[in-house]
Design a protein around this motif. Structure first.
Motif, short mmCIF file in Angstrom:
data_model
loop_
_atom_site.label_atom_id
_atom_site.label_comp_id
_atom_site.label_asym_id
_atom_site.label_seq_id
_atom_site.Cartn_x
_atom_site.Cartn_y
_atom_site.Cartn_z
N ARG A 149 -24.59 -6.75 -32.82
CA ARG A 149 -24.75 -8.20 -32.96
C ARG A 149 -24.11 -8.93 -31.78
NH1 ARG A 149 -28.67 -9.43 -34.49
NH2 ARG A 149 -27.94 -11.55 -34.80
N ALA A 150 -22.98 -8.41 -31.27
CA ALA A 150 -22.33 -9.03 -30.11
C ALA A 150 -23.27 -9.01 -28.91
CB ALA A 150 -21.03 -8.32 -29.79
N ALA A 151 -23.95 -7.88 -28.70
CA ALA A 151 -24.88 -7.78 -27.58
C ALA A 151 -26.05 -8.76 -27.76
CB ALA A 151 -25.40 -6.35 -27.46
N ASP A 152 -26.54 -8.87 -28.99
CA ASP A 152 -27.64 -9.79 -29.28
C ASP A 152 -27.23 -11.23 -28.97
OD1 ASP A 152 -30.37 -9.80 -30.93
OD2 ASP A 152 -29.22 -11.55 -31.52
N HIS A 153 -26.04 -11.62 -29.40
CA HIS A 153 -25.58 -12.99 -29.16
C HIS A 153 -25.27 -13.22 -27.69
CE1 HIS A 153 -25.72 -14.00 -33.31
NE2 HIS A 153 -24.77 -13.17 -33.67
N ALA A 154 -24.83 -12.17 -26.99
CA ALA A 154 -24.60 -12.31 -25.54
C ALA A 154 -25.93 -12.63 -24.84
CB ALA A 154 -24.00 -11.03 -24.97
N GLY A 155 -27.01 -12.03 -25.31
CA GLY A 155 -28.32 -12.37 -24.77
C GLY A 155 -28.68 -13.82 -25.03
#
Length: 417
Positions: A149-155
């Motif tokens: 989820r952190a990677a998704d939000h970083a996008g």
């Protein structure tokens, strides 16, 4: 007496294999999507001349389609015991059609493009989460989902910044910016094809102590096929009920932006407020998921929902622009505590060979509930006030938190993989 130097070294956690690959794919996909998303409402209303109602139909219809397909794709991935083909197909469909918004000449055309985009999301969502669960040790499952989820939000942070750079720095037209979204989308498909690997569904995964072989190709057996067709456990449905109640109070975040505007946040700063929200989401998701591995899923979800209720009550009572900035930051922490944790909780509650179906139901029902949640919230806002609507959301979150906290303890995890 041994000193600290005698203790075994503690290695920092690092994502590997499918965890890293799927997180990279989500980062690139969300960057692609968020290049377009902040500009789409203005493009529809200002350039194509569609109504605000049509904007709602486009977004609501798209999410409804995605929710239905998540149910079907999760079930199918369990039946065939393969996740990767559906994951790759979902990301490919979305990456191919998303930039075609640049060619749209009417709201109806945008609707068809968005529906097809969400078809891709619906196909990939549940199988992807099931593969993530199969690729994570039980002791690190919360951290893994939190990292994803952190990677998704970083996008979601990078995408709007790319759009801003294209518009302000390079002077590109909005339609040309939409084409830029094709680049990270294509990269996401390449990463999915080359680096995501299927994990075998073990023949006796429903047994409490079955090991998960990390094979590249799945193996089917009659025992697995029977288990894949078995009903989902009762405690899964019992846990899903308060999640649905919470979702009924969790309306679209567009209302938060509208409330921030009411509080005096300048329109020019609203995209920056949106980026700040996703920065907090990204920064808090991995620690939040890891914390659920240590303290348990249910306590962390309950805590997150209580914080959500406080944030919504804060939006009801807020009176100054800085209140909006502070509340948006706290709202990001809510996601860090709950998003990855809820998915890890779903994985904990069902056997390995039923996870695709379980995630399908989770995503599908939550997606369907989100539509009436936003309609009711907007209706209450129009009929009474924004404060009444936010207090309503806070009350539903409190009720859901109490319901989840009072549920009987779930049985031991059925799928330790």
């Amino acid at each position: 007496m041994p000193d600290a130097s005698d203790a075994p070294p503690r290695h920092s956690w690092r994502p590997r294999g499918n965890v890293l690959a799927l997180s990279a794919v989500s980062f690139l996909t969300d960057a692609s999507s968020e290049i377009i998303a902040p500009l789409l409402p203005l493009f529809l209303v200002g350039t194509l001349g569609t109504s605000v109602k049509m904007v709602g139909i486009i977004e609501g219809g798209a999410e409804a389609v995605a929710s239905l397909l998540k149910l079907l794709s999760g079930w199918w991935s369990d039946r065939v015991a393969r996740r990767k083909p559906l994951i790759v197909a979902g990301y490919t469909i979305a990456s191919l059609v998303r930039p075609l918004v640049a060619l749209a000449q009417s709201g109806t055309q945008v609707l068809l493009i968005r529906l097809t985009d969400r078809v891709g999301k619906g196909i990939r969502g549940a199988p992807r989460d099931a593969l993530l669960a199969a690729s994570a040790p039980l002791a690190e499952r919360g951290r893994v989902f939190g990292f994803h989820r952190a990677a998704d939000h970083a996008g979601a942070v990078v995408g709007p910044l790319i759009a801003l750079a294209c518009l302000s720095g390079l002077g590109m037209a909005v339609r040309d910016v939409f084409w830029v979204a094709a680049v990270p989308g294509a990269l996401a498909v390449v990463v999915a094809v080359l680096f995501v690997k299927d994990v075998a569904v073990p023949p006796h995964a429903a047994l409490p102590h079955a090991a998960l072989p990390h094979a590249a190709a799945p193996v089917r057996s009659s025992a697995t096929e029977v288990a894949a067709a078995a009903p989902l456990p009762r405690h899964f449905w019992r846990t899903l009920a308060p999640i649905l109640l919470f979702t009924l109070g969790n309306s679209t975040d567009a209302f938060l932006l509208l409330r921030a505007s009411q509080l005096g946040v300048p329109t020019a700063l609203l995209p920056l407020l949106w980026v700040a929200l996703h920065v907090v989401k990204s920064a808090s998701s991995t620690p939040g998921g890891a914390l659920s591995d240590r303290v348990g899923r249910r306590p962390l979800i309950v805590t997150g929902w209580l914080l959500y209720a406080a944030v919504y009550a804060g939006f009801a009572l807020a009176a100054h622009p800085w209140h909006a900035w502070a509340l948006f930051a706290l709202y990001g922490v809510v996601f860090g505590l709950t998003e990855g944790t809820e998915k890890a909780f779903v994985a904990d509650l069902v056997p390995t060979e039923r996870r695709g179906t379980a995630f399908g139901w989770y995503h599908g029902l939550v997606g369907f509930a989100a539509l009436p949640a936003s309609v009711v919230f907007g209706t209450v806002w129009d009929a009474w006030s924004s404060g009444t609507a936010f207090f309503m959301g806070a009350g539903l979150a409190l009720a859901a938190a109490a319901w989840l906290a009072l549920l009987p303890a779930t049985p031991p995890r059925v799928a330790p993989s």
